[in-house]
Design a protein around this motif. Structure first.
Motif, PDB file in Angstrom:
ATOM      1  N   GLY B  57       0.805  -1.227   0.000  1.00 26.55           N
ATOM      2  CA  GLY B  57       0.000   0.000   0.000  1.00 26.55           C
ATOM      3  C   GLY B  57       0.833   1.269   0.000  1.00 26.55           C
ATOM      4  N   HIS B  58       2.155   1.108  -0.166  1.00 23.96           N
ATOM      5  CA  HIS B  58       3.018   2.300  -0.109  1.00 23.96           C
ATOM      6  C   HIS B  58       3.043   3.016  -1.462  1.00 23.96           C
ATOM      7  N   PRO B  59       3.505   4.270  -1.468  1.00 20.43           N
ATOM      8  CA  PRO B  59       3.348   5.116  -2.670  1.00 20.43           C
ATOM      9  C   PRO B  59       4.009   4.569  -3.936  1.00 20.43           C
ATOM     10  N   ASN B  60       5.011   3.726  -3.795  1.00 19.38           N
ATOM     11  CA  ASN B  60       5.718   3.257  -4.990  1.00 19.38           C
ATOM     12  C   ASN B  60       4.851   2.397  -5.917  1.00 19.38           C
ATOM     13  N   ILE B  61       3.761   1.851  -5.381  1.00 18.52           N
ATOM     14  CA  ILE B  61       2.891   1.041  -6.250  1.00 18.52           C
ATOM     15  C   ILE B  61       2.275   1.902  -7.357  1.00 18.52           C
ATOM     16  N   VAL B  62       2.132   3.190  -7.073  1.00 16.94           N
ATOM     17  CA  VAL B  62       1.552   4.087  -8.083  1.00 16.94           C
ATOM     18  C   VAL B  62       2.505   4.215  -9.273  1.00 16.94           C
ATOM     19  N   ALA B  63       3.798   4.381  -8.982  1.00 20.43           N
ATOM     20  CA  ALA B  63       4.789   4.481 -10.060  1.00 20.43           C
ATOM     21  C   ALA B  63       4.784   3.212 -10.914  1.00 20.43           C
TER      22      ALA B  63
END
Lengths: 147, 119
Positions: B57-63
């Motif tokens: 669920g951390h922000p890097n999944i968006v990238a």
């Protein structure tokens, strides 16, 4: 004869910055799409840039990616100031990683970064000095597939 | 016969997913699916238009989702994405959904409804 540069840009990367990690790769992808580079090549470059950027975030203090687009190829250089790699052969082995448990829990450090980069590159060069840093040089040939 | 295209809004409804952000992008069609928690694995093997099922669920999944042009992300096991993740995904118009189900159950349901990992 050296071919003319169509485009070049530098992207700074901060070690340990997990919030912005991946943004330089997204920018690179957008630039390549905008220039009209072939979708398959953009896909390969996106994987390479992402893995290289994450390596800097995970293992270095800071670094930068340099994107050069030529009529016949794309060159991506990544340099970092960091811990460096002691044994490059080992680091290239799929599954090998020096990542901490904490980093692995986030889904990083699976030992696939460098192998993924190599798999998607036409030319792959890596140099590293322990305690100093690591440099990657990646080339993808365009083979006239530059839109 | 051509298979009916499944949209994000269809699976949100069918599987009672909670939409965390980018509600305006739910009419996206799902072309396939990929499940995994190792980001390098998802980078290497997911395909454009996939729905990605993960516990991260951390922000890097968006990238990862943006770079691979994935249709959206479903976070499983009742986990919540971080605030920064939602902020980034919203800015990119990337839908993130959550489910209380474990990965096996959710992937099974998606597969049953016609979403496949192979194409």
């Amino acid at each position: 004869m050296r071919s003319k540069t169509v485009f070049q840009q530098e992207f700074k990367i901060k070690g340990g910055d997990f919030v912005n990690a991946g943004e330089s790769s997204c920018k690179i992808r957008n630039i390549l799409k905008e220039i009209g580079i072939d979708a398959d090549i953009v896909r390969r470059l996106a994987i390479i840039a992402y893995e290289a950027e994450m390596n800097v975030v995970l293992y270095a203090r800071h670094g930068a990616m340099y994107l050069f687009v030529y009529p016949d190829k794309i060159l991506l250089k990544i340099k970092d100031m960091g811990q460096g790699i002691e044994n490059i052969d080992l680091a290239m082995r799929p599954g090998y990683s020096t990542a901490t448990e904490e980093i692995r829990e986030m889904g990083f450090g699976a030992g696939m970064g460098l192998p993924n980069i190599k798999k998607n590159a036409d030319v792959f060069k890596i140099t590293s000095k322990v305690g100093k840093g690591t440099a990657l040089e990646i080339i993808i040939n365009l083979n006239g597939k530059n839109g | 016969m051509e298979k009916r295209k499944i949209k994000l809004s269809d699976i949100v409804k069918s599987f009672d997913l909670k939409v965390e952000c980018s509600k305006n992008s739910l009419d996206r069609e799902i072309e396939g699916g990929y499940a995994g928690d190792l980001l390098s694995d998802v980078m290497a093997h997911s395909k454009k238009g996939d729905i990605w099922i993960t516990l991260q669920g951390h922000p890097n999944i968006v990238a990862v989702a943006i770079l691979k042009e994935l249709a959206g992300i479903i976070i499983i096991n009742g986990r919540e994405p971080e605030q920064e993740t939602i902020k980034k995904a919203e800015a990119e118009g990337l839908p993130i959904m959550t489910s209380d189900l474990p990965m096996f159950e959710l992937v099974g349901k998606l597969y049953e409804s016609g979403v496949s990992g192979l194409r």
